[in-house]
Design a protein around this motif. Sequence first.
Motif, PDB file in Angstrom:
ATOM      1  N   SER A 235      35.839  34.119  45.785  1.00 33.64           N
ATOM      2  CA  SER A 235      36.731  33.763  46.898  1.00 33.64           C
ATOM      3  C   SER A 235      37.582  32.551  46.536  1.00 33.64           C
ATOM      4  CB  SER A 235      35.974  33.492  48.201  1.00 33.64           C
ATOM      5  OG  SER A 235      34.630  33.792  48.089  1.00 33.64           O
ATOM      6  N   ARG A 236      36.997  31.606  45.816  1.00 28.59           N
ATOM      7  CA  ARG A 236      37.764  30.429  45.397  1.00 28.59           C
ATOM      8  C   ARG A 236      38.892  30.833  44.461  1.00 28.59           C
ATOM      9  NH1 ARG A 236      35.194  24.764  44.269  1.00 28.59           N
ATOM     10  NH2 ARG A 236      34.899  24.203  46.451  1.00 28.59           N
ATOM     11  N   LEU A 237      38.523  31.672  43.482  1.00 28.58           N
ATOM     12  CA  LEU A 237      39.482  32.114  42.476  1.00 28.58           C
ATOM     13  C   LEU A 237      40.639  32.829  43.142  1.00 28.58           C
ATOM     14  CD1 LEU A 237      39.763  32.404  39.303  1.00 28.58           C
ATOM     15  CD2 LEU A 237      39.006  34.741  39.682  1.00 28.58           C
ATOM     16  N   VAL A 238      40.339  33.780  44.008  1.00 25.54           N
ATOM     17  CA  VAL A 238      41.366  34.568  44.669  1.00 25.54           C
ATOM     18  C   VAL A 238      42.256  33.657  45.495  1.00 25.54           C
ATOM     19  CG1 VAL A 238      41.784  36.278  46.459  1.00 25.54           C
ATOM     20  CG2 VAL A 238      40.066  36.703  44.726  1.00 25.54           C
ATOM     21  N   GLY A 239      41.641  32.739  46.211  1.00 26.96           N
ATOM     22  CA  GLY A 239      42.415  31.817  47.045  1.00 26.96           C
ATOM     23  C   GLY A 239      43.459  31.078  46.230  1.00 26.96           C
ATOM     24  N   SER A 240      43.035  30.471  45.111  1.00 24.57           N
ATOM     25  CA  SER A 240      43.989  29.650  44.363  1.00 24.57           C
ATOM     26  C   SER A 240      44.985  30.514  43.601  1.00 24.57           C
ATOM     27  CB  SER A 240      43.255  28.695  43.425  1.00 24.57           C
ATOM     28  OG  SER A 240      42.352  29.430  42.634  1.00 24.57           O
ATOM     29  N   LEU A 241      44.529  31.682  43.111  1.00 21.97           N
ATOM     30  CA  LEU A 241      45.447  32.558  42.373  1.00 21.97           C
ATOM     31  C   LEU A 241      46.560  33.076  43.275  1.00 21.97           C
ATOM     32  CD1 LEU A 241      43.435  34.861  39.944  1.00 21.97           C
ATOM     33  CD2 LEU A 241      45.204  33.179  39.409  1.00 21.97           C
ATOM     34  N   LEU A 242      46.196  33.518  44.469  1.00 17.93           N
ATOM     35  CA  LEU A 242      47.190  34.087  45.372  1.00 17.93           C
ATOM     36  C   LEU A 242      48.164  33.026  45.853  1.00 17.93           C
ATOM     37  CD1 LEU A 242      45.367  36.781  47.506  1.00 17.93           C
ATOM     38  CD2 LEU A 242      46.923  37.062  45.573  1.00 17.93           C
ATOM     39  N   GLN A 243      47.692  31.793  45.886  1.00 18.00           N
ATOM     40  CA  GLN A 243      48.579  30.722  46.287  1.00 18.00           C
ATOM     41  C   GLN A 243      49.648  30.511  45.220  1.00 18.00           C
ATOM     42  OE1 GLN A 243      46.449  27.139  47.196  1.00 18.00           O
ATOM     43  NE2 GLN A 243      47.244  27.200  49.283  1.00 18.00           N
ATOM     44  N   ALA A 244      49.232  30.587  43.978  1.00 14.83           N
ATOM     45  CA  ALA A 244      50.164  30.361  42.876  1.00 14.83           C
ATOM     46  C   ALA A 244      51.045  31.591  42.651  1.00 14.83           C
ATOM     47  CB  ALA A 244      49.392  30.022  41.607  1.00 14.83           C
ATOM     48  N   MET A 245      50.437  32.801  42.684  1.00 16.95           N
ATOM     49  CA  MET A 245      51.184  34.024  42.405  1.00 16.95           C
ATOM     50  C   MET A 245      50.910  35.054  43.497  1.00 16.95           C
ATOM     51  SD  MET A 245      50.402  34.233  38.356  1.00 16.95           S
ATOM     52  CE  MET A 245      48.800  33.479  38.417  1.00 16.95           C
ATOM     53  N   PRO A 246      51.669  34.973  44.575  1.00 24.93           N
ATOM     54  CA  PRO A 246      51.363  35.811  45.745  1.00 24.93           C
ATOM     55  C   PRO A 246      51.463  37.308  45.476  1.00 24.93           C
ATOM     56  CG  PRO A 246      52.992  34.121  46.255  1.00 24.93           C
ATOM     57  CD  PRO A 246      52.809  34.108  44.770  1.00 24.93           C
ATOM     58  N   TYR A 247      52.212  37.716  44.437  1.00 19.27           N
ATOM     59  CA  TYR A 247      52.400  39.156  44.236  1.00 19.27           C
ATOM     60  C   TYR A 247      51.394  39.760  43.274  1.00 19.27           C
ATOM     61  CZ  TYR A 247      56.560  38.300  46.823  1.00 19.27           C
ATOM     62  OH  TYR A 247      57.410  37.933  47.818  1.00 19.27           O
ATOM     63  N   LEU A 248      50.451  38.950  42.810  1.00 15.18           N
ATOM     64  CA  LEU A 248      49.433  39.435  41.888  1.00 15.18           C
ATOM     65  C   LEU A 248      48.638  40.565  42.547  1.00 15.18           C
ATOM     66  CD1 LEU A 248      48.922  38.201  39.091  1.00 15.18           C
ATOM     67  CD2 LEU A 248      46.874  37.156  40.038  1.00 15.18           C
ATOM     68  N   PRO A 249      48.500  41.694  41.852  1.00 13.88           N
ATOM     69  CA  PRO A 249      47.777  42.808  42.492  1.00 13.88           C
ATOM     70  C   PRO A 249      46.269  42.600  42.429  1.00 13.88           C
ATOM     71  CG  PRO A 249      48.486  43.452  40.317  1.00 13.88           C
ATOM     72  CD  PRO A 249      48.953  42.045  40.508  1.00 13.88           C
ATOM     73  N   ILE A 250      45.780  41.540  43.052  1.00  8.48           N
ATOM     74  CA  ILE A 250      44.349  41.229  43.018  1.00  8.48           C
ATOM     75  C   ILE A 250      43.777  41.528  44.404  1.00  8.48           C
ATOM     76  CG2 ILE A 250      44.726  38.812  43.636  1.00  8.48           C
ATOM     77  CD1 ILE A 250      42.480  38.124  41.655  1.00  8.48           C
ATOM     78  N   LEU A 251      42.582  42.058  44.416  1.00  9.30           N
ATOM     79  CA  LEU A 251      41.993  42.452  45.698  1.00  9.30           C
ATOM     80  C   LEU A 251      41.519  41.223  46.465  1.00  9.30           C
ATOM     81  CD1 LEU A 251      39.894  45.520  44.575  1.00  9.30           C
ATOM     82  CD2 LEU A 251      41.867  45.581  46.088  1.00  9.30           C
ATOM     83  N   PRO A 255      37.391  43.294  51.984  1.00  8.65           N
ATOM     84  CA  PRO A 255      35.985  43.723  52.045  1.00  8.65           C
ATOM     85  C   PRO A 255      35.349  43.936  50.671  1.00  8.65           C
ATOM     86  CG  PRO A 255      37.398  45.605  52.354  1.00  8.65           C
ATOM     87  CD  PRO A 255      38.302  44.433  52.085  1.00  8.65           C
ATOM     88  N   LEU A 256      36.053  43.577  49.610  1.00  3.94           N
ATOM     89  CA  LEU A 256      35.540  43.824  48.266  1.00  3.94           C
ATOM     90  C   LEU A 256      34.139  43.238  48.078  1.00  3.94           C
ATOM     91  CD1 LEU A 256      36.011  44.636  45.231  1.00  3.94           C
ATOM     92  CD2 LEU A 256      36.811  42.310  44.910  1.00  3.94           C
ATOM     93  N   LEU A 257      33.976  41.952  48.440  1.00  5.86           N
ATOM     94  CA  LEU A 257      32.688  41.296  48.188  1.00  5.86           C
ATOM     95  C   LEU A 257      31.565  41.923  49.000  1.00  5.86           C
ATOM     96  CD1 LEU A 257      33.707  37.560  47.892  1.00  5.86           C
ATOM     97  CD2 LEU A 257      33.002  39.140  46.098  1.00  5.86           C
ATOM     98  N   ALA A 258      31.886  42.387  50.198  1.00  6.15           N
ATOM     99  CA  ALA A 258      30.847  43.018  51.021  1.00  6.15           C
ATOM    100  C   ALA A 258      30.320  44.270  50.341  1.00  6.15           C
ATOM    101  CB  ALA A 258      31.407  43.348  52.395  1.00  6.15           C
ATOM    102  N   SER A 259      31.234  45.090  49.813  1.00  3.54           N
ATOM    103  CA  SER A 259      30.763  46.340  49.211  1.00  3.54           C
ATOM    104  C   SER A 259      30.080  46.081  47.868  1.00  3.54           C
ATOM    105  CB  SER A 259      31.904  47.345  49.083  1.00  3.54           C
ATOM    106  OG  SER A 259      32.986  46.761  48.405  1.00  3.54           O
ATOM    107  N   VAL A 260      30.670  45.169  47.072  1.00  2.00           N
ATOM    108  CA  VAL A 260      30.024  44.842  45.793  1.00  2.00           C
ATOM    109  C   VAL A 260      28.656  44.220  46.046  1.00  2.00           C
ATOM    110  CG1 VAL A 260      30.130  43.292  43.803  1.00  2.00           C
ATOM    111  CG2 VAL A 260      32.150  44.588  44.459  1.00  2.00           C
ATOM    112  N   GLY A 261      28.579  43.325  47.036  1.00  2.00           N
ATOM    113  CA  GLY A 261      27.322  42.657  47.369  1.00  2.00           C
ATOM    114  C   GLY A 261      26.246  43.649  47.763  1.00  2.00           C
TER     115      GLY A 261
END
Lengths: 286, 226
Positions: A235-251, A255-261
């Motif tokens: 969640s930390r990684l996604v937060g900072s990545l999306l802030q820097a590059m909003p168009y990155l096709p990252i999930l 609900p990704l973590l819920a299903s992976v968890g």
Amino acid sequence: MRQAMRNIFRNGLMSLASATTMAVSLMVMAVLLIVAMNLDNVATAVENQVEVRAYLADGTQKDAALAIRDKAAAIPGVAKVTYVSKEDALAQLKAQFGDKQGLLEGVEEEGALRDSLAIQATKPELVEGLVAQVRKLPGVSEVVFKKELVSKIFRATSLLRLAGAALAITLGVAMMLIISNTIRLTIIARGAEIGVMKMVGATDSFVRRPFIVEGMVLGFIGSVAAVGLVAAAYSRLVGSLLQAMPYLPILPAMPLLASVGTLVVALGVLIGAAGSLISIHRFLKV
Amino acid sequence: MIEFVDVTKAYEQGSAALDGVSFRVDKGEFVFVVGPSGAGKSTLVKLVYREEIPSDGHVMVNGRNVSRLKRSAVPFLRRGIGVVFQDFRLLPRMTVADNIAFVLEAVETPVREVKRRVSWALELVGLPHKANSFPAQLSGGEQQRVAVARAVVNSPAIILADEPTGNLDPDTAVGIFNLLAEVNSMGATVVVATHAHSIVNAMHRRTIFLEKGRLVRDVAAGGALR
């Protein structure tokens, strides 16, 4: 259950060691799953961009074109058909070329642009069959799609999925062996007890039960720890990545973590039980 | 109750531990099996509760051929047999009461029933005051009494004892044999493998003599050859 808990505490250090090993392997598994699901997301996005373009015969009126569009839309496997007139096509080109409009001079006059239908398939693997059917439609003069691109993307994504699955299975087997080894030590420590149980007529399943519960509890503890750590990091990684590059096709984290968890915890418990089962199997042959 | 028909047991290396042994023990009998060490006494006992399977011939317990039992049926055969060993085989980390209760729990007896039976068994062997002691705090004779209590707690139809007094002094041994005789008088069929000849002679019970794996004599309680 009571007996399993007693054993976990009695063999405290050993249990800690195996739960930690489980946690580390399951963490690798969780990261792998997250990466795989992200790649899958990218692959799906790319696959969906594969477009079929059907050019209409010269001089087709707009009404006729729309009728052809409706026929094309009725073909099974077609997700969406858009009518693109010459004017629309020109506008799109102009937008793409931006400040290099000079390059477009004469395109309009020489009739290089044609009316067309942009067709998207529901599934990329349906594209080829669909193309054959669109070709047969009256009023369609030419159908163009990037055949090679489609098959390349296909090969790449299916290879990726295969590799991910193979890695996951290997990890799972390795973890099962680790657990079965740890549990084997506690079984050896309780050999006399098992011997007496067998001698007085305890069934195999009765002897097995506490060990399997023990394996499941260890698997549960290990997997919950793994999921917690990975979830926090992602969640930390996604937060900072999306802030820097909003168009990155990252999930996004949910609900990704819920299903992976859920998947990882289920796997942990399952692998724990399987590991115990493997190691006790040998001891029951009395 | 127990019948051996031409039973031979050969282990992987070496000669036969038992060689063509046939005999029958009826319900409610008390039988000694005697002979020098290595005569096959332990093997005979193990064949009854299916720790071992005969190489040839067959062993019948309760009318059932033991070697033909399915793996899943073995626990139920053993629930009808109590076994006492030379080395007691008590679990050192459990109290006396827990050692006895453990076998009832292993066969999934209801909790209330467990308590009742454990105190009955301790009463029978004369050790109710040692219920909360650990095996290491007891003398050898007392430990073997606990082992007898464990063997009878389930009220099995058959009690087997393999050298039950091998580690005990003669006086204590007599006590254990008397205890086994008492269990027998309550209806259990008892088979005792031993080389405590003097006690065997004093007790005037049926005695099977083994030598080098062969049954050499089978003497009835009255002294007649069978």
